[in-house]
Design a protein around this motif. Structure first.
Motif, PDB file in Angstrom:
ATOM      1  N   LEU A   1       1.068   5.980   0.066  1.00 14.05           N
ATOM      2  CA  LEU A   1       1.093   6.459   0.643  1.00 14.05           C
ATOM      3  C   LEU A   1       1.147   7.711  -0.918  1.00 14.05           C
ATOM      4  O   LEU A   1       1.688   7.420  -1.566  1.00 14.05           O
TER       5      LEU A   1
ATOM      6  N   ARG B   1      -6.471   8.187   3.637  1.00 16.79           N
ATOM      7  CA  ARG B   1      -6.051   7.068   4.386  1.00 16.79           C
ATOM      8  C   ARG B   1      -6.805   7.607   5.377  1.00 16.79           C
ATOM      9  O   ARG B   1      -7.374   7.129   6.352  1.00 16.79           O
TER      10      ARG B   1
ATOM     11  N   ARG C   1      -3.322  -0.741  11.276  1.00 14.31           N
ATOM     12  CA  ARG C   1      -2.099  -0.796   9.734  1.00 14.31           C
ATOM     13  C   ARG C   1      -1.892   0.600   9.551  1.00 14.31           C
ATOM     14  O   ARG C   1      -1.179   1.451   8.852  1.00 14.31           O
ATOM     15  N   MET C   2      -3.667   1.043   8.760  1.00 10.81           N
ATOM     16  CA  MET C   2      -3.329   2.604   8.368  1.00 10.81           C
ATOM     17  C   MET C   2      -2.855   3.660   8.882  1.00 10.81           C
ATOM     18  O   MET C   2      -1.714   4.723   8.452  1.00 10.81           O
TER      19      MET C   2
ATOM     20  N   LEU D   1       0.759   3.220   8.734  1.00 11.44           N
ATOM     21  CA  LEU D   1       1.373   3.908   7.045  1.00 11.44           C
ATOM     22  C   LEU D   1       1.533   5.295   7.393  1.00 11.44           C
ATOM     23  O   LEU D   1       2.500   5.876   6.593  1.00 11.44           O
TER      24      LEU D   1
ATOM     25  N   SER E   1       1.443  -6.210   3.196  1.00  6.90           N
ATOM     26  CA  SER E   1       0.516  -6.221   4.065  1.00  6.90           C
ATOM     27  C   SER E   1      -0.128  -8.105   3.495  1.00  6.90           C
ATOM     28  O   SER E   1       0.361  -8.580   2.224  1.00  6.90           O
TER      29      SER E   1
ATOM     30  N   ILE F   1       0.673  -1.014   0.172  1.00  2.00           N
ATOM     31  CA  ILE F   1      -0.034  -0.446  -0.013  1.00  2.00           C
ATOM     32  C   ILE F   1       0.747   0.906   0.180  1.00  2.00           C
ATOM     33  O   ILE F   1       1.681   1.165   0.726  1.00  2.00           O
TER      34      ILE F   1
ATOM     35  N   GLN G   1     -10.370   7.197   5.590  1.00  2.00           N
ATOM     36  CA  GLN G   1     -11.021   5.151   6.166  1.00  2.00           C
ATOM     37  C   GLN G   1     -10.621   6.047   7.685  1.00  2.00           C
ATOM     38  O   GLN G   1     -11.318   4.797   8.145  1.00  2.00           O
ATOM     39  N   ILE G   2      -9.510   5.930   7.778  1.00  2.00           N
ATOM     40  CA  ILE G   2      -9.597   5.999   9.584  1.00  2.00           C
ATOM     41  C   ILE G   2     -10.837   6.440  10.122  1.00  2.00           C
ATOM     42  O   ILE G   2     -11.154   5.699  10.920  1.00  2.00           O
TER      43      ILE G   2
END
Length: 175
Positions: free
Chosen positions: A8, A54, A134-135, A138, A172, A6, A57-58
């Motif tokens: 960025l 990202r 995980r995000m 990242l 991942s 993944i 998403q979080i």
């Protein structure tokens, strides 16, 4: 099992605008349950260098969980600039809370915390907080949770004001 990377896509973003987009998406869910949605981002940084997708998403996952596990009361999002070139946001709810023994494992894949009635949530896969964790990593941040059963939970995520562009891929392994 396959591995993937993944990467960025860091870009300068206005934190308030990014958070408002997520709030606009979550607000109807909160309103449907008569939950107050409070946002206090007056002390948010004006601009950060991060991956906006990202980040959203979080925040979306944390707010969706807050709505899912809160039957009355409120959800609150707060943002602040911190020392050492960092900033943070927190998501607080007045939901069911998380058992102390579950706090250590809630960021593991397929882990589910038990609710007040000790039944697992049949609508949950147990992957949401593992993905969030995980995000957050990242984006070179950290996540902490404070929770009291029958009182609610607060998830606090801290990030650098500028993510480092070098070494921004994460391997991942899907389960």
């Amino acid at each position: 099992m396959a591995n993937w990377r993944i990467k960025l896509n860091p870009q300068p973003i206005d934190v308030k605008s990014a958070i408002e987009e997520v709030i606009d998406t979550i607000a109807p869910l909160a309103q449907a349950k008569n939950l107050q949605l409070q946002v206090n981002c007056d002390r948010a940084p004006k601009e950060v260098l991060t991956d906006p997708f990202r980040l959203q998403q979080i925040l979306t996952n944390l707010l969706s969980n807050a709505v899912r596990y809160t039957d009355e009361g409120y959800l609150r999002v707060e943002c602040v600039v911190q020392a050492n070139e960092k900033w943070s946001f927190s998501v607080t709810d007045t939901g069911i809370g998380i058992d102390r023994e579950d706090l250590e494992r809630i960021f593991e894949p397929y882990a589910q915390a038990y609710g007040l009635d000790r039944r697992r949530d049949k609508e949950s896969t147990g992957l949401g907080l593992a993905i969030v964790s995980r995000m957050v990593k990242l984006l070179q941040g950290e996540i902490k949770v404070f929770s009291q059963k029958a009182v609610g939970s607060t998830f606090t995520v801290t990030f650098p004001l500028k993510v480092k562009v070098e070494g921004t891929s994460v391997r991942s392994t899907p389960s």
